[in-house]
Design a protein around this motif. Structure first.
Motif, PDB file in Angstrom:
ATOM      1  N   TRP A  81      -0.261   0.486  -0.171  1.00  0.00           N
ATOM      2  CA  TRP A  81      -0.123   1.119   1.142  1.00  0.00           C
ATOM      3  C   TRP A  81      -0.425   0.171   2.293  1.00  0.00           C
ATOM      4  O   TRP A  81       0.231   0.229   3.347  1.00  0.00           O
ATOM      5  CB  TRP A  81      -1.042   2.333   1.231  1.00  0.00           C
ATOM      6  N   SER A  82      -1.416  -0.694   2.137  1.00  0.00           N
ATOM      7  CA  SER A  82      -1.845  -1.546   3.254  1.00  0.00           C
ATOM      8  C   SER A  82      -0.741  -2.477   3.729  1.00  0.00           C
ATOM      9  O   SER A  82      -0.750  -2.920   4.882  1.00  0.00           O
ATOM     10  CB  SER A  82      -3.072  -2.363   2.853  1.00  0.00           C
ATOM     11  N   GLN A  83       0.221  -2.766   2.866  1.00  0.00           N
ATOM     12  CA  GLN A  83       1.311  -3.659   3.250  1.00  0.00           C
ATOM     13  C   GLN A  83       2.468  -2.928   3.926  1.00  0.00           C
ATOM     14  O   GLN A  83       3.400  -3.569   4.422  1.00  0.00           O
ATOM     15  CB  GLN A  83       1.825  -4.399   2.010  1.00  0.00           C
TER      16      GLN A  83
ATOM     17  N   PRO B 185       2.352  -0.058   6.579  1.00  0.00           N
ATOM     18  CA  PRO B 185       1.607   0.902   7.407  1.00  0.00           C
ATOM     19  C   PRO B 185       2.421   2.111   7.859  1.00  0.00           C
ATOM     20  O   PRO B 185       1.876   3.204   7.994  1.00  0.00           O
ATOM     21  CB  PRO B 185       1.135   0.060   8.595  1.00  0.00           C
TER      22      PRO B 185
ATOM     23  N   LYS C  52       2.562   4.421   4.979  1.00  0.00           N
ATOM     24  CA  LYS C  52       1.217   4.981   4.789  1.00  0.00           C
ATOM     25  C   LYS C  52       0.943   6.096   5.792  1.00  0.00           C
ATOM     26  O   LYS C  52       0.410   7.152   5.435  1.00  0.00           O
ATOM     27  CB  LYS C  52       0.169   3.882   4.933  1.00  0.00           C
ATOM     28  N   GLU C  53       1.335   5.894   7.056  1.00  0.00           N
ATOM     29  CA  GLU C  53       1.098   6.919   8.080  1.00  0.00           C
ATOM     30  C   GLU C  53       1.851   8.195   7.757  1.00  0.00           C
ATOM     31  O   GLU C  53       1.329   9.299   7.917  1.00  0.00           O
ATOM     32  CB  GLU C  53       1.514   6.375   9.449  1.00  0.00           C
TER      33      GLU C  53
END
Length: 226
Positions: A185-187, A189, A192-193
């Motif tokens: 997810w961190s890659q 964003p 992810k949102e």
């Protein structure tokens, strides 16, 4: 009460569970390891696959798509498809993307290798995961997360401005991977949102409470802001 025969880490079953939650339709969950070919279950669905919705009346509806379509017809005041024909086509296109392309390239082989095999006997095909398959799926998931990020550039939800069948289908697949900690997810964003907004919906609460024996999820799995 109606019963849903399901597996906790199954995209098809989770898609139905999210649809049931969005429609406000409560059911009793019955875990069914469909690879065991239990005779009583085969009487409900000769295909021998979950999900199966067994109504209190005794009628059965088998398969994720038929169940979701049944719910859409029977509870029309909480639609999962937009009113415009073109918007409905886009929602269905993206649902098919995840149920076919994402499933083939990522979710089904990864879940089989890392989850299902743990519960199958050697005769049934169980054993250690094939790491070549695992590596290929983890590579492929990035392409799909990039596509979600692209869609989020000018849309609030995958198919447009309203949450739809496309979102619950994608989330059903990704939530299974999230349970086993395999979504970077961190890659991504924007993806992810989008997923955080889905996780915050009441329909998601039951999924976040899932716990597979001997295979706990990462600590962040149930966090709404992770």
């Amino acid at each position: 009460m109606d019963q849903l025969f399901h597996l906790p880490i199954s995209p098809a079953c989770r898609k139905v569970r999210l649809a049931l939650g969005e429609k406000g339709h409560e059911v009793e969950l019955v875990e069914e390891r469909d690879w065991e070919g239990r005779r009583e279950f085969l009487a409900l669905n000769p295909a021998g696959e979950v999900p199966v919705l067994l109504e209190e009346s005794g009628r059965t509806i088998c398969g994720a798509t038929p169940i979701v379509e049944f719910l859409e017809d029977s509870v029309p005041d909480r639609p999962l498809l937009p009113g415009d024909a073109y918007a409905r086509a886009e929602a269905r296109r993206l649902a098919e993307w995840f149920d076919k392309k994402f499933a083939e390239e990522v979710s089904l082989p990864l879940i089989h290798e890392k989850v299902t095999k743990r519960f199958m006997s050697a005769v049934e095909g169980g054993g250690s995961p094939d790491m070549a398959v695992v590596r290929a799926t983890l590579y492929n998931v990035r392409y799909h997360l990039d596509y979600i990020s692209y869609l989020m550039e000018d849309r609030r939800w995958l198919a447009g401005e309203a949450m739809s069948l496309a979102d619950i289908t994608a989330a059903a697949h990704l939530s299974c991977l999230d349970y086993i900690g395999d979504v970077p997810w961190s890659q991504f964003p924007q993806a992810k949102e989008w997923y955080v907004r889905l996780k915050s919906r009441p329909s998601f609460r039951a999924l976040l409470a899932d716990h597979v024996p001997g295979m706990p999820p990462p600590r962040v799995y149930a966090n709404l802001d992770f």
